[in-house]
Motif scaffolding. Structure first.
Motif, PDB file in Angstrom:
ATOM      1  N   TYR A   1       6.072 -14.795   3.839  1.00 26.70           N
ATOM      2  CA  TYR A   1       4.736 -14.321   4.358  1.00 26.70           C
ATOM      3  C   TYR A   1       3.572 -14.927   3.513  1.00 26.70           C
ATOM      4  O   TYR A   1       4.096 -15.786   2.563  1.00 26.70           O
TER       5      TYR A   1
ATOM      6  N   GLN B   1      -0.844 -14.854   2.734  1.00 26.54           N
ATOM      7  CA  GLN B   1      -2.121 -14.278   2.470  1.00 26.54           C
ATOM      8  C   GLN B   1      -3.340 -15.128   2.270  1.00 26.54           C
ATOM      9  O   GLN B   1      -3.152 -15.379   1.143  1.00 26.54           O
TER      10      GLN B   1
ATOM     11  N   LYS C   1      -8.040 -12.034   3.778  1.00 29.42           N
ATOM     12  CA  LYS C   1      -7.442 -11.528   5.137  1.00 29.42           C
ATOM     13  C   LYS C   1      -6.072 -10.705   4.802  1.00 29.42           C
ATOM     14  O   LYS C   1      -5.825 -10.629   3.656  1.00 29.42           O
ATOM     15  N   GLU C   2      -5.390 -10.179   5.924  1.00 29.32           N
ATOM     16  CA  GLU C   2      -3.935  -9.308   5.500  1.00 29.32           C
ATOM     17  C   GLU C   2      -2.738 -10.338   5.433  1.00 29.32           C
ATOM     18  O   GLU C   2      -2.884 -11.593   5.919  1.00 29.32           O
ATOM     19  N   ARG C   3      -1.960  -9.755   4.955  1.00 26.95           N
ATOM     20  CA  ARG C   3      -0.497 -10.521   4.716  1.00 26.95           C
ATOM     21  C   ARG C   3      -0.002 -10.759   6.016  1.00 26.95           C
ATOM     22  O   ARG C   3       0.263  -9.468   6.420  1.00 26.95           O
ATOM     23  N   LEU C   4       0.507 -11.830   6.383  1.00 30.03           N
ATOM     24  CA  LEU C   4       1.238 -12.240   7.507  1.00 30.03           C
ATOM     25  C   LEU C   4       2.595 -12.755   7.572  1.00 30.03           C
ATOM     26  O   LEU C   4       2.581 -13.680   6.879  1.00 30.03           O
TER      27      LEU C   4
ATOM     28  N   TRP D   1       8.839  -7.801  -2.957  1.00 29.54           N
ATOM     29  CA  TRP D   1       7.898  -9.036  -2.878  1.00 29.54           C
ATOM     30  C   TRP D   1       8.158  -9.802  -4.123  1.00 29.54           C
ATOM     31  O   TRP D   1       8.211  -9.332  -5.086  1.00 29.54           O
TER      32      TRP D   1
END
Length: 115
Positions: free
Chosen positions: A36, A38, A42-45, A105
């Motif tokens: 992922y 980030q 912004k959001e984690r994608l 994570w």
């Protein structure tokens, strides 16, 4: 479970980096692994995922044909080869796995794409 990312750096647009995630504390070969990212504010994608045998992979549209996820089950390591990097790829990149209903994570590695 421990996930330790490495390989982040400052790179110029068009350059390449190879990120690594060393995993321990679980049977690595039995689980899907993902990267992922980030970006600031912004959001984690999700960037990419690889299934247990390594034969099935998924990519976000924004990185398809530029990034390649792979794994070495003998080394308990998952990789992310990033080519043709763009400034919009700048982010902290995180390794991820999901085991027994628990999300895990790493602490992340910073990739900065800038001239």
């Amino acid at each position: 479970v421990q996930l330790v990312e490495s390989g982040g750096d400052l790179v110029q647009p068009g350059g390449s980096l190879n990120l690594s995630c060393a995993a321990s504390g679980f049977t690595f070969s039995s689980y899907r692994m993902s990267w992922y990212r980030q970006a600031p504010g912004k959001e984690r994608l999700l960037v990419a995922s690889i299934f247990t045998g390594g034969g099935t992979t998924n990519y976000a549209d924004s990185v398809k044909d530029r990034f390649t996820i792979s794994r070495d089950n003998a080394k308990n390591t998952v990789y992310l080869q990033m080519n043709s990097l763009k400034p919009e790829d700048t982010a902290v990149y995180y390794c991820h796995c999901y085991i027994a209903s628990v999300t895990h994570w790493g602490k992340g590695t910073l990739v900065t794409v800038s001239s």
